[in-house]
Write an enzyme that holds these catalytic residues in place. Structure first.
Site, short mmCIF file in Angstrom:
data_model
loop_
_atom_site.label_atom_id
_atom_site.label_comp_id
_atom_site.label_asym_id
_atom_site.label_seq_id
_atom_site.Cartn_x
_atom_site.Cartn_y
_atom_site.Cartn_z
N ASP A 37 0.90 -1.38 -0.06
CA ASP A 37 0.02 0.05 0.05
C ASP A 37 1.02 1.09 0.02
OD1 ASP A 37 -3.16 0.97 0.54
OD2 ASP A 37 -1.44 2.28 1.48
N GLU A 82 -4.38 2.31 -4.74
CA GLU A 82 -2.88 2.37 -4.40
C GLU A 82 -2.24 1.22 -3.74
OE1 GLU A 82 -4.78 4.68 -0.82
OE2 GLU A 82 -5.07 4.24 -2.98
#
Length: 236
Positions: free
Chosen positions: A94, A137
């Site tokens: 992440d 993301e």
């Protein structure tokens, strides 16, 4: 005979014989030319079908595969790992504080960050590994025949590679970002063999990533290996 698709040579149909008199300049080749045309059309259709299938399994922004591809490969790799008695590790990535990148520099810059992060991750992977953009993301990877300790080392190497990278922004500024990584490993003494092993592998990697975020980001956290499953004499 050339195999032609859309005016481009995509292959050739070759015929030969041990007999010197089998082929001659005066021989008619109409049938073979028609056969080559049919083969060309078949190959072109097959190529187009595969191209469309790949488009459906590829993230258009980063060029890596998408979550749908990941879910397909997960089932395959879990079965392979169980049959070969090899470890299968999963990494969840992440990009830290990615929303602030979009807010500060704009979504165009955010896209640049995601593409370059994907490029860094790709360079760290082997051909047998699976890398996907899981969503937003977040990225995920499956590391084939990779032990718990090896997966942690790889994750740390990736974290450092992203941390030192300078992301060039359209305005000329250089930006640094960090990533958090969750690690989990599927092995015999961890999950045993069952249909839910893949789901638990993903869950453990996801929970490890959440733990990394909560502990301050820019770090690697590995899920604890569970003790070996205990089977009764009847189950055995």
């Amino acid at each position: 005979l050339p195999l032609v698709g859309h005016g481009r040579i995509i292959g050739s149909l070759n015929l030969g014989s041990r007999r010197r008199d089998r082929f001659a300049q005066s021989m008619g080749a109409d049938f073979l030319e028609r056969l080559a045309a049919i083969a060309s059309l078949s190959f072109e259709n097959s190529i187009n079908h595969e191209r469309l299938k790949m488009l459906g399994l590829t993230d258009p922004l980063t060029g890596v595969n998408n979550r749908r591809f990941f879910e397909q490969r997960l089932r395959e790799e879990v079965i392979r790992a169980e049959r070969s008695k090899q470890s299968l590790s999963c990494l969840f990535f992440d990009v830290d504080r990615f929303k602030s990148v979009n807010d500060r520099f704009g979504h165009r810059s955010g896209d640049i960050v995601l593409r370059e992060v994907a490029s860094i991750l790709t360079r760290q992977m082997r051909l047998s590994d699976v890398l996907v953009r899981y969503g937003g993301e977040e990225f995920a990877s499956l590391l084939v025949d990779t032990s718990y300790e090896e997966a942690i080392d790889i994750a740390e190497r990736i974290r450092q590679a992203v941390c030192v990278h300078r992301f060039a922004m359209p305005e000329g500024d250089a930006l640094r970002v960090t990533i958090s990584i969750g690690v989990a490993t599927l092995c015999q003494f961890n999950y045993g063999v069952d249909s839910k092993a893949g789901e638990r592998l993903i869950h453990d990697a996801d929970m490890a990533l959440l733990d990394a975020k909560q502990k301050g980001r820019n770090r690697v956290v590995a899920a604890k290996l569970m003790p070996a499953p205990i089977f009764s004499r009847n189950q055995a």
